[in-house]
Design a protein around this motif. Structure first.
Motif, PDB file in Angstrom:
ATOM      1  N   CYS A 530       0.729  -1.195  -0.083  1.00  0.00           N
ATOM      2  CA  CYS A 530      -0.031   0.366   0.056  1.00  0.00           C
ATOM      3  C   CYS A 530       0.976   1.155   0.039  1.00  0.00           C
ATOM      4  O   CYS A 530       1.669   0.960   0.582  1.00  0.00           O
ATOM      5  N   TYR A 635     -11.162  -1.174   5.819  1.00  0.00           N
ATOM      6  CA  TYR A 635     -10.040  -2.352   6.536  1.00  0.00           C
ATOM      7  C   TYR A 635      -9.289  -3.833   5.506  1.00  0.00           C
ATOM      8  O   TYR A 635      -7.891  -4.034   5.268  1.00  0.00           O
ATOM      9  N   ASN A 636     -10.662  -3.418   4.586  1.00  0.00           N
ATOM     10  CA  ASN A 636     -10.767  -4.893   3.859  1.00  0.00           C
ATOM     11  C   ASN A 636      -9.460  -4.927   2.615  1.00  0.00           C
ATOM     12  O   ASN A 636      -8.643  -5.441   2.259  1.00  0.00           O
ATOM     13  N   PHE A 638      -6.953  -2.384   2.803  1.00  0.00           N
ATOM     14  CA  PHE A 638      -5.419  -3.194   3.068  1.00  0.00           C
ATOM     15  C   PHE A 638      -4.970  -4.216   3.715  1.00  0.00           C
ATOM     16  O   PHE A 638      -3.823  -4.574   3.829  1.00  0.00           O
ATOM     17  N   ASP A 639      -5.978  -5.205   3.965  1.00  0.00           N
ATOM     18  CA  ASP A 639      -5.754  -6.053   4.198  1.00  0.00           C
ATOM     19  C   ASP A 639      -5.037  -6.615   3.416  1.00  0.00           C
ATOM     20  O   ASP A 639      -4.178  -8.353   3.113  1.00  0.00           O
ATOM     21  N   THR A 642      -1.636  -7.814   2.104  1.00  0.00           N
ATOM     22  CA  THR A 642      -1.383  -8.221   3.270  1.00  0.00           C
ATOM     23  C   THR A 642      -1.040  -9.386   3.036  1.00  0.00           C
ATOM     24  O   THR A 642      -0.068 -10.668   3.361  1.00  0.00           O
ATOM     25  N   GLN A 643      -1.617 -10.137   2.457  1.00  0.00           N
ATOM     26  CA  GLN A 643      -1.837 -11.469   2.059  1.00  0.00           C
ATOM     27  C   GLN A 643      -0.993 -12.097   1.303  1.00  0.00           C
ATOM     28  O   GLN A 643      -0.674 -11.356   0.299  1.00  0.00           O
ATOM     29  N   ARG A 667      -6.021  -0.763  13.765  1.00  0.00           N
ATOM     30  CA  ARG A 667      -5.669  -1.628  13.054  1.00  0.00           C
ATOM     31  C   ARG A 667      -5.716  -1.893  11.278  1.00  0.00           C
ATOM     32  O   ARG A 667      -5.363  -2.190  10.544  1.00  0.00           O
ATOM     33  N   VAL A 668      -6.841  -0.628  10.865  1.00  0.00           N
ATOM     34  CA  VAL A 668      -6.715  -0.363   9.477  1.00  0.00           C
ATOM     35  C   VAL A 668      -5.550   0.719   9.930  1.00  0.00           C
ATOM     36  O   VAL A 668      -4.697   0.228   8.503  1.00  0.00           O
ATOM     37  N   SER A 670      -2.811   0.632  11.013  1.00  0.00           N
ATOM     38  CA  SER A 670      -1.364  -0.491  10.484  1.00  0.00           C
ATOM     39  C   SER A 670      -1.228  -0.769   9.971  1.00  0.00           C
ATOM     40  O   SER A 670      -0.079  -1.273   9.314  1.00  0.00           O
ATOM     41  N   ARG A 671      -2.322  -1.529   9.175  1.00  0.00           N
ATOM     42  CA  ARG A 671      -2.473  -2.348   7.984  1.00  0.00           C
ATOM     43  C   ARG A 671      -1.772  -1.787   6.333  1.00  0.00           C
ATOM     44  O   ARG A 671      -1.400  -2.130   5.219  1.00  0.00           O
ATOM     45  N   GLY A 673       0.599   0.859   6.238  1.00  0.00           N
ATOM     46  CA  GLY A 673       1.409   1.225   6.224  1.00  0.00           C
ATOM     47  C   GLY A 673       2.161   2.769   7.044  1.00  0.00           C
ATOM     48  O   GLY A 673       1.215   3.181   6.452  1.00  0.00           O
TER      49      GLY A 673
END
Lengths: 861, 464
Positions: A530, A635-636, A638-639, A642-643, A667-668, A670-671, A673
């Protein structure tokens, strides 16, 4: 796909493991049984069969030939396939190379490198027929099983189409002859005589692998169909491991491997050997073994991680050190030979000048995932980049490394720029666009539409009679051709329009380079990531990102970069944040589904290792509008990157610099970045450069005039759009004045007028042009404010002052109704802020501008 | 007419005013006088009334524009460039109510459509903030006006999201040189600003700033602070072209406008009548009293709509027997026009109600505008009655209460809070919606008002 969703399918191995590999924990099989629970039918697919593999798009499963079946260490059923590609998978611009009509049943023998041939066995749908044909041969007419029969005539290697080599042709033919899939009741047994030839053949391949170098080459040629070198590696490795079961045989491999696959010794191999050693002492050290097993299976479970080798001596030493470090960490194993081995191995590497152990870095220094890469024309260039990337990541310091990669990619960028300048195709990447689907929908309803037309809109349609079949949403064409600019000023105006795409984006070179490097490195690595880009409106964020994408697409077309998909969503163009899913899915696959379903599908798409999936570059513009209370959309988004298998690169754009801190949950944020970039507002020099670069070759502006605009805008907002708009307006003003035979050049006076027009406060002028009583009313307000000392008064209070003022002026004092009318008129213009009118005399009134302004405006000229 | 802050009331529906000047039926005329000439004049009068009605009620673009030549040229050039060169633009026309924003735009569009190189080359989409109250409705309207809905049957009206995507896709596919330019006219632009996220405005302005279908967005608004209402991204995309309309004419021009508005056109069938009528208008414009009336109106407002209203009231006096306007007609109309609505209501009240209002006035003076309740008013009234028992019948409390509630219904008094079940009606706090000067003026003209009441009104201490 549908049936798969309706009834659960059970995949089980057919027969006993052909040969199992204790070290890798893999075992190979000759066939797989697909049992459907609901229909109680069973289908057996064997090696060499042609199969359909579940793809991104449910309507169009991939066609492939099954080459190998095995169960890996983590008990996952895996399959190695040879791909065939449909016409739809070939880029539009390459299709014309064929120079002939292609039927829907024709596929191409796929020799494109870079596709993952190792897939999960569960993605196999069913078996089909693929018949090889010669180029001139007509398609045999087969009425039966039309859906399940494909033809192959040519091969496709990503650049051109070739006639099938006789070798491949005969192999395909043979595979067809052998093909024996039995689909009948659950009790059906597969006759062993069908099985044996396959078995025998595989066996022979296995045996030959260890004998000499030549058979190895044979394997390679046989498997040249496979899309990544990894599959070959894996195969030969497995082959090697089959026979070598004792530690003593290891030497054989060591000697063998470097010569066999030059510069391609895999860390994985060595690791597996180490693993083997550990295994052998497993009873002694159960806990260590356990950990080791887990470790191994992880490596095996993610085969794409094993990177390609590199022949840079510089990095060899580096990695050798790395390896040393690793082997030191391995010392918990009491087996002393490990160290010996690794030293020996190191020597080997130094001797051969081979770098091969990059894979080891993964567990030890947690670098991002690297995908297998194969040799290509651009490999020379990119390998250098990778080397730098690795060293850069090794230091775990992005910034310090970026300098070195900057220089390398900037020269690449320069020659990228050259070809892409003349014409821009910003929309070329929209592969799946709405018109396609809407056309589909229109085809569905042709019976309905004619019935409706007389009802709803025949009188409206005479100008553009359209058939309902032509359902592409389109604005009608213009009837008269657009005039081209005739004068210098018109030309200048055209170029100054914000929509005009400049040849280059001046003053954003650094930002461009940073974004380009970021996306490029991720593309080459085949990983996700990201980046957050912020800046006030009109600072060129979106333009720069689009420019980057354009250059990357150009590079991908020139085969300098792996191909990628480009998707763009804009928070402002969505009616609801959840619509983002729908749009992304539609761009990627062309499916139209509801938001919740789309979210599920996308999550599946990005979390599973999809075969043949390209990297996706996703631009999320106006990110702040995707905010929801639970923030699940953000969230999704940016998640996913990371997968492990997502291959998703996100460039998020918004206005506020501290958006992640301000509105995002931890948590968002942090994802998302820490890769951030902020676009500073343009300085006056930059604005000046922007305008003058657009006006290059057109002498329409005085130098000073441009500077004045730039300084003015830079002082106010630094918004490039504003700057261009003022210049454009100035040309118009100049054109008005030109009719008096003045030379056609925009001077200071014109620019000043344009600036005044855009930035002057309208209030003063509005008050000056108000009627007499309206002005007296404003005076009364001022008087009341002064009396009460509060900047708020009721109409009744003002009325008393008003009557007094009218007496002073010698005017007939108006009635309350007239006062109310005046008050509401001023309120409508928002010179005053007034309450709801039902309070009548008790309505409170405030000024919407400062008292000084009112005083200034009311002053006698 | 009761003034309200709601500006829309200025555009009172024409149908309300029309019946007053319906031409008299010729048959009724014929009963009285069967002369040929009278029938002819009746014909003329009805013609005149028709012309004036059209002029004043429909605000059609036929009339000339006053004092906005520069703005006219600016807008015309802008739209011409859109149609001829395919240049995207955005602009706002800002001006107070009745300053001729719509008239200007209609004028420009009319002239534009007559141009040769423009004909049939411009798609128009007209939206009004009062009708398209949210983006969903607005999108449907745009689709309908662009005649795109028959392309996809009813599909396009599926969901809001689909509709937006569809429209954006349609607009994205066009380009400068080949697509037909689209003109978006957003009337009551300030109301679009309140739509969620300003999605519609963002997208329209975004298209106008990108290489897509050529689009020109024209917004009409009366709010001077409109730019402050735009979201920063929307604002950045707006080109900041503002065309200000101010009624910047002076009184001399106002007189000219007055003449223009009343005179009959040359193509009037009966030339001699037209001549006579126009001469009369000329005389009127030079008349001192007429000028005073007009001056008064001009001082109050430069809005041409109120001039129309005045002329409408005056023009309705024209009949067969009274074929020409006189200064008295205008004066009468002006009087009508400027009467105070609340004071008018007071004229029709009973003496008891007047007394209550006077009591409230005194309370207001004593307590300096603090709210009061019925009981206080009743006590004040009782004090007056006890002193001057001979002049007023002593009403019982329920009767007084009834009168008080009538005042409440007429909205001459207003409760501070909503009446609740628990609070007794007598003790609800109220406010008087009349100024003391209004009450005194109304009493001056109140017929047959008892002298004692008048005295009491003048001073709360008069009974001493």
């Amino acid at each position: 796909m549908n049936t798969r969703q309706q009834s659960k399918l059970i995949y089980s191995w057919y027969g006993k493991p052909l040969n199992s590999d204790r070290k890798l924990r893999t075992s190979q099989y000759t066939g797989i049984l697909i049992t459907s629970e609901s229909t109680k039918t069973e289908a057996c697919i064997q090696l060499g069969d042609f199969i359909l593999v579940e793809g991104v798009n449910a309507d169009q499963p991939y066609v492939a030939q099954l080459m190998d079946l095995y169960e890996d260490g983590a008990q996952h059923k895996r399959a190695v396939v040879q791909w065939f590609c449909r016409l739809e998978e070939i880029p539009q611009n390459k299709r014309k190379l064929l120079k002939r009509e292609i039927s829907a049943q024709e596929v191409f023998f796929d020799q494109v490198l870079g596709y993952d041939t190792d897939i999960a066995a569960e993605t196999i749908i069913k078996s089909i027929m693929v018949l090889p044909l010669h180029l001139g041969e007509e398609l045999p007419i087969i009425t039966l099983n039309r859906e399940q029969t494909f033809y192959v005539r040519q091969s496709w290697d990503g650049k051109c189409f070739k006639v099938l080599s006789p070798d491949t042709f005969s192999k395909l033919k043979e595979a067809n002859k052998k093909r024996g899939v039995i689909t009948n009741s659950s009790k059906a047994f597969i006759p062993s005589d069908i099985l044996t030839p396959v078995k025998r053949e595989t066996g022979s391949v296995v045996r030959s692998a260890t004998k000499s170098k030549n058979p190895d080459m044979e394997i390679e040629s046989k498997h040249s169909t496979s899309k990544s070198s990894l599959a070959k590696e894996r195969h030969s490795q497995r082959v090697a491991n089959n026979d070598i079961k004792t530690p003593t045989a290891r030497k054989k491999l060591e000697l063998n491997s470097p010569t066999r696959s030059k510069s391609r010794l895999l860390g994985c191999e060595v690791l597996s050997l180490l693993d083997d050693d550990c295994d052998s002492i497993a009873p002694l050290e159960p806990s260590a073994t356990k950990r080791k097993v887990k470790f191994t299976s992880e490596i095996l479970g993610s085969p794409p991680k094993i990177p390609c080798s590199n022949d840079k001596s510089k990095s060899t030493t580096e990695t050798a050190e790395e390896r040393q470090r690793f082997s030191e960490t391995m010392q918990f194993s009491p087996y002393t030979k490990v160290k010996d081995f690794s030293e020996k191995d190191k020597n080997l590497h130094e001797k051969d000048d081979i770098l091969s152990l990059v894979g080891y870095q993964k567990p030890s220094s947690q670098i991002p995932v690297l995908t297998p890469r194969s040799r290509r024309t651009c490999a020379q260039k990119t390998s250098a980049l990778i080397a730098e990337q690795i060293s850069m990541l090794d230091q775990e310091d992005f910034q310090s490394g970026s300098d070195s990669s900057y220089s390398s990619s900037s020269e690449e960028e320069e020659d990228d720029d050259m070809p892409c300048t003349p014409e821009k195709k910003p929309k070329s990447s929209r592969i799946f666009s709405t018109p396609k689907s809407s056309r589909k929908s229109a085809v569905h309803t042709p019976a309905k539409t004619p019935k409706k037309t007389p009802l709803q809109g025949t009188p409206r349609t005479p100008r553009t009679p359209r058939t309902p079949r032509n359902a592409t949403p389109e604005i009608p064409r213009r009837i008269q051709a657009a005039q081209e600019p005739a004068s210098v000023l018109e030309e200048a105006r055209l170029r100054l329009h914000v929509s005009a795409i400049p040849e280059s984006l001046p003053c954003r070179e650094e930002e461009f380079q940073d974004i380009y490097n970021f996306v490029e490195s991720k593309l080459i690595d085949g990983t996700g990531g990201c980046m957050y880009i912020s800046g006030v409106p009109g600072t060129g964020k979106t333009a720069t990102v689009h420019e980057v994408i354009r250059c990357l697409q150009q590079a991908a077309e020139n085969e300098e970069l792996p191909p990628f998909q480009f998707v763009e969503i804009n928070g402002m163009k969505l009616t609801d944040p959840h619509q983002a899913y729908v749009q992304i899915l539609e761009f990627l696959t062309g499916q139209k589904v509801t938001a919740t379903h789309a979210a599920v599908l996308l999550a599946k798409l990005f979390s599973t290792p999809g075969p043949k999936r390209k990297t996706t570059v996703l631009i999320v513009d106006e990110l702040d509008l995707l905010w929801t209370r639970k923030q699940n959309v953000m969230y999704n988004l940016f998640d996913w990157p990371t997968q492990k298998h997502s291959k998703l690169i996100i460039l998020a754009i918004a206005n506020t610099m501290d958006l992640p801190e301000r509105i995002m949950m931890n948590r968002v944020a942090s994802r998302l970045g820490l890769t951030r970039m902020s676009f500073q507002p343009y300085t006056y020099k930059q604005l000046q450069q922007i305008v003058s670069s657009r006006l290059k070759g057109v002498k329409a502006f005085e130098e000073d005039a441009v500077q004045l605009v730039s300084r003015k805008v830079a002082a106010l907002s630094g918004d490039a759009r504003r700057c261009l708009d003022i210049c454009r307006r100035a040309t118009e003003i100049c054109e008005f004045a030109r009719q008096k035979r003045t030379p056609e050049i925009v001077r200071m006076a014109h620019v000043t007028e344009a600036i005044d027009e855009m930035f002057s406060s309208p209030y003063v002028n509005a008050i000056r042009n108000a009627s007499l009583h309206e002005q007296i009313f404003l005076k009364a307000i001022l008087a009341e404010f002064r009396r009460a000392g509060i900047e708020e008064a009721t109409v009744q209070q003002i009325y008393h002052h008003y009557v007094a003022l009218c007496r002073v002026e010698g005017l007939q004092s108006p009635t309350v109704s007239e006062i109310m009318a005046i008050c509401s008129r001023l309120g409508a213009c928002r010179l005053l802020l007034v309450e709801a009118s039902n309070k009548y005399l008790h309505m409170r009134v405030r000024l919407n501008l400062s008292q000084d302004d009112v005083m200034y405006a009311l002053r006698e000229e | 007419m009761r003034p309200t802050a709601r500006p829309s009331s200025a555009r009172a529906p024409a149908s309300l005013r029309e019946p007053r000047i319906q031409p008299m039926k010729p048959s009724a005329m014929n009963k009285r006088k069967l002369k040929e000439s009278s029938a002819e004049s009746a014909e003329n009068i009805s013609q005149v009334q028709k012309i004036l009605r059209e002029r004043f009620c429909h605000h059609c673009a036929a009339g000339k524009l006053f004092g906005m030549e520069q703005q006219y040229r600016h807008l015309l050039e802008l739209l011409k460039r859109t149609t001829v060169h395919g240049e995207s633009n955005s602009a706002l026309i800002i001006g107070p109510r009745g300053s001729g924003k719509t008239a200007l735009l209609n004028h420009v569009l009319k002239d534009l459509r007559e141009m040769k190189q423009v004909r049939e080359n411009l798609l128009e989409v007209h939206l009004n903030g009062l009708l398209q109250t949210n983006d969903k409705v607005a999108l449907k309207e745009i689709t309908r006006q662009l005649q795109l809905e028959n392309v996809v049957g009813d599909k396009v009206f599926g969901s809001f999201a689909e509709n937006l995507a569809f429209l954006l896709e349609a607009l994205r596919k066009g380009d400068r040189t080949s697509s037909c330019p689209i003109l978006f006219v957003l009337d009551e632009f300030d109301l679009f600003v309140h739509h969620k996220n300003q999605t519609l405005l963002y997208n329209l302005f975004d298209i106008s700033q990108s290489a897509q279908t050529p689009v020109t967005v024209i917004g009409l608004t009366c709010r001077q602070d409109i730019l402050e209402l735009l979201e920063k991204r929307v604002k950045s995309r707006f080109s900041h072209r503002q065309i200000y309309l101010t009624n910047s004419f002076d009184f001399k021009q106002y007189i000219k406008i007055f003449k223009k508005q009343l005179s009959l056109p040359d193509e009037f069938p009966d030339e001699s009548f037209a001549q006579k009528w126009n001469n009369n208008v000329q005389h009127l414009s030079e008349d001192k009293t007429v000028q005073a009336v007009l001056q008064n109106l001009f001082h109050h407002t430069k809005d041409l709509r109120s001039l129309h209203l005045l002329l409408m009231l005056a023009g309705s006096a024209v009949t067969v027997h009274h074929p020409l306007l006189t200064a008295a007609d205008l004066q009468e109309a002006s009087r009508h026009h400027s009467t105070d609505s609340k004071a008018n209501i007071v004229h029709g009240l009973s003496v008891l109600e007047i007394c209550l209002i006077i009591a409230m006035k005194h309370l207001n003076e004593v307590y300096d505008g603090e709210p009061f309740n019925f009981q206080m008013v009743y006590n004040e009234f009782q004090k007056f009655i006890q002193r001057k028992a001979h002049s007023m019948y002593n009403f019982e409390k329920p009767v007084v209460m009834k009168a008080f509630e009538h005042l409440l219904q007429l909205e001459l008094v207003q409760p501070l809070e909503r009446p609740s079940v628990r609070a007794q009606r007598e003790y609800l706090l109220m406010k008087l919606l009349l100024d003391s000067s209004q009450i005194m003026e109304a009493l001056q003209v109140y017929p047959n008002c008892p002298t004692d009441v008048k005295q009491w009104a003048a001073s709360s201490l008069s009974w001493l």
